[in-house]
Scaffold this active site. Sequence first.
Site, PDB file in Angstrom:
ATOM      1  N   ARG A  70       8.089 -10.291  10.264  1.00 19.03           N
ATOM      2  CA  ARG A  70       7.020  -9.071  10.401  1.00 19.03           C
ATOM      3  C   ARG A  70       5.920  -9.593  11.460  1.00 19.03           C
ATOM      4  NH1 ARG A  70       4.080  -9.317   4.473  1.00 19.03           N
ATOM      5  NH2 ARG A  70       3.535  -7.045   5.075  1.00 19.03           N
TER       6      ARG A  70
ATOM      7  N   LYS B 253      -6.173  -6.938 -13.121  1.00 18.76           N
ATOM      8  CA  LYS B 253      -4.818  -7.223 -13.648  1.00 18.76           C
ATOM      9  C   LYS B 253      -4.633  -8.574 -13.988  1.00 18.76           C
ATOM     10  CE  LYS B 253      -4.148  -5.068  -9.701  1.00 18.76           C
ATOM     11  NZ  LYS B 253      -3.459  -4.911  -8.331  1.00 18.76           N
TER      12      LYS B 253
ATOM     13  N   ALA C 114       4.704  -4.246  -9.434  1.00 17.48           N
ATOM     14  CA  ALA C 114       3.932  -4.219 -10.759  1.00 17.48           C
ATOM     15  C   ALA C 114       2.528  -3.837 -10.510  1.00 17.48           C
ATOM     16  CB  ALA C 114       4.102  -5.677 -11.663  1.00 17.48           C
ATOM     17  N   GLY C 115       2.049  -4.578  -9.466  1.00 18.80           N
ATOM     18  CA  GLY C 115       0.420  -4.602  -9.285  1.00 18.80           C
ATOM     19  C   GLY C 115       0.429  -3.195  -8.412  1.00 18.80           C
ATOM     20  N   ASP C 116       1.248  -2.915  -7.623  1.00 18.71           N
ATOM     21  CA  ASP C 116       1.013  -1.761  -6.829  1.00 18.71           C
ATOM     22  C   ASP C 116       1.179  -0.329  -7.394  1.00 18.71           C
ATOM     23  OD1 ASP C 116       1.233  -3.755  -4.843  1.00 18.71           O
ATOM     24  OD2 ASP C 116       3.361  -3.083  -4.413  1.00 18.71           O
TER      25      ASP C 116
ATOM     26  N   ASN D  99      -4.944  -8.667  -3.179  1.00 22.37           N
ATOM     27  CA  ASN D  99      -3.380  -8.972  -3.179  1.00 22.37           C
ATOM     28  C   ASN D  99      -3.106 -10.050  -2.120  1.00 22.37           C
ATOM     29  OD1 ASN D  99      -0.899  -8.410  -3.714  1.00 22.37           O
ATOM     30  ND2 ASN D  99      -0.555  -6.431  -2.919  1.00 22.37           N
TER      31      ASN D  99
ATOM     32  N   THR E  74       0.777  -1.332  -0.172  1.00 22.55           N
ATOM     33  CA  THR E  74       0.023   0.082  -0.065  1.00 22.55           C
ATOM     34  C   THR E  74       0.807   1.219  -0.074  1.00 22.55           C
ATOM     35  OG1 THR E  74      -0.093  -0.278   2.485  1.00 22.55           O
ATOM     36  CG2 THR E  74      -2.059  -0.969   1.066  1.00 22.55           C
ATOM     37  N   LEU E  75       2.000   1.244   0.564  1.00 18.89           N
ATOM     38  CA  LEU E  75       3.054   2.268   0.482  1.00 18.89           C
ATOM     39  C   LEU E  75       3.287   2.614  -0.745  1.00 18.89           C
ATOM     40  CD1 LEU E  75       6.204   3.400   1.133  1.00 18.89           C
ATOM     41  CD2 LEU E  75       4.370   4.596   2.220  1.00 18.89           C
ATOM     42  N   ASN E  76       3.743   1.416  -1.821  1.00 21.69           N
ATOM     43  CA  ASN E  76       4.431   1.678  -2.966  1.00 21.69           C
ATOM     44  C   ASN E  76       2.942   2.103  -3.968  1.00 21.69           C
ATOM     45  OD1 ASN E  76       6.334   0.106  -1.799  1.00 21.69           O
ATOM     46  ND2 ASN E  76       5.547  -1.838  -2.864  1.00 21.69           N
TER      47      ASN E  76
HETATM   48  P1  ADP Z   1       0.760  -8.396  -9.432  1.00 16.73           P
HETATM   49  O1  ADP Z   1       1.919  -7.800  -9.643  1.00 16.73           O
HETATM   50  O2  ADP Z   1      -0.136  -7.689  -8.400  1.00 16.73           O
HETATM   51  O3  ADP Z   1       0.757  -9.923  -9.135  1.00 16.73           O
HETATM   52  P2  ADP Z   1      -0.032  -8.691 -12.213  1.00 16.73           P
HETATM   53  O4  ADP Z   1       0.988  -9.808 -12.499  1.00 16.73           O
HETATM   54  O5  ADP Z   1      -1.171  -8.925 -12.642  1.00 16.73           O
HETATM   55  O6  ADP Z   1      -0.058  -8.257 -10.670  1.00 16.73           O
HETATM   56  O7  ADP Z   1       0.728  -7.295 -12.734  1.00 16.73           O
HETATM   57  C1  ADP Z   1       0.125  -6.052 -12.435  1.00 16.73           C
HETATM   58  C2  ADP Z   1       0.144  -5.251 -13.840  1.00 16.73           C
HETATM   59  O8  ADP Z   1       1.709  -5.146 -14.188  1.00 16.73           O
HETATM   60  C3  ADP Z   1      -0.569  -5.930 -15.019  1.00 16.73           C
HETATM   61  O9  ADP Z   1      -1.716  -5.644 -15.066  1.00 16.73           O
HETATM   62  C4  ADP Z   1       0.094  -5.414 -16.302  1.00 16.73           C
HETATM   63  O10 ADP Z   1      -0.251  -3.898 -16.647  1.00 16.73           O
HETATM   64  C5  ADP Z   1       1.452  -4.955 -15.404  1.00 16.73           C
HETATM   65  N1  ADP Z   1       2.352  -6.109 -16.152  1.00 16.73           N
HETATM   66  C6  ADP Z   1       2.843  -7.218 -15.222  1.00 16.73           C
HETATM   67  N2  ADP Z   1       3.463  -8.260 -15.905  1.00 16.73           N
HETATM   68  C7  ADP Z   1       3.884  -7.658 -17.074  1.00 16.73           C
HETATM   69  C8  ADP Z   1       4.384  -8.006 -18.170  1.00 16.73           C
HETATM   70  N3  ADP Z   1       5.250  -9.032 -18.497  1.00 16.73           N
HETATM   71  N4  ADP Z   1       4.487  -7.385 -19.366  1.00 16.73           N
HETATM   72  C9  ADP Z   1       3.710  -6.185 -19.349  1.00 16.73           C
HETATM   73  N5  ADP Z   1       3.049  -5.794 -18.267  1.00 16.73           N
HETATM   74  C10 ADP Z   1       3.088  -6.699 -17.139  1.00 16.73           C
END
Ligand code: ADP
Length: 304
Positions: free
Chosen positions: A102, A224, A256-258, A164, A30-32
Amino acid sequence: MARLLAIGECMVELGDAGSGLLRKGFAGDTLNAAYYARTYLPTPFDVAYLSAVGTDLLSEEMLAFMAGKGIVTEDVRQIEGAAPGLYMIHLKDGERSFSYWRSASAARRLADDAAHVRSAIEKADTIVFSGITLAILSPDARETLILELRRARAAGRRVVFDPNIRPRLWEDAATLRSVVEAGARAATVLLPSFDDEQAHFGDADPEATIARYRQWGAETILVKNGSGEARLAAGAGDIVGIAPPKVETVVDTTSAGDSFNGAFLAKLLTGVPPAEAAAFAARVAAAVIAHHGALVPPAHLPQP
Ligand code: ADP
């Protein structure tokens, strides 16, 4: 002035700096997200964090770090004798793995005081929290937080939830599912990742994830899906696909997701339509995974 409030745990991060040395940082889902929202929100918007830390030097450093990133820390409680959680990143043959300390972190007590939670939420227009936020709390504190979020939703605030799912943080699978459902029912905007939802709720495809969260009352659902198309359902509208940009070399998928969540919310708060906000979020996440670390400096990120 409008405020985005993120609720959760920031941890101390120790990463390999070579020659047996460790580099200290600060991060947490959540900080990210708050960091990326702050990066993209214009100044009249505030980004604040609700958490708990200790009174030790490391906690003071963490607070200073957040403030240095432009995040308002007035709602981070300081608990005498408590200390922040910590994790260490191991890099072996290009693969990252993590060790966590943690289980006794100060942040686990972030929702122990209902009046504090309520006053922080009342100062915000949009509140974002995650399944990790819920997982680390005691059963009573989970109830407190969810109750306050339901009040916020009833009062017309935007409540945003990223499930998450981290199974190791939950006591058992049934609790995980029922508390995630309660969190989702308190939220107006859902930002799940399909692989988590498939693994823990058995969804066949992102459309099934959307259908389930719609049934639980969310208004906007954005699923996502890694390198696959994200799926967006805004209001009663049709489901639209958001294709992420191609990333030639994925360097580090941390955050990525954050980053996607933070960038999406920044756009949504400034009135950008959800599909456009999601496309922008996918561009930001693509840039983030092409660089090392959870908090990628603005110079490496797309322009607003
Ligand atoms: P989390 O990191 O929370 O598990 P995801 O893996 O679904 O979530 O990734 C979150 C977002 O990051 C995706 O919806 C996409 O926009 C981007 N993303 C993740 N992996 C890739 C990839 N290999 N190429 C392009 N975009 C990516």
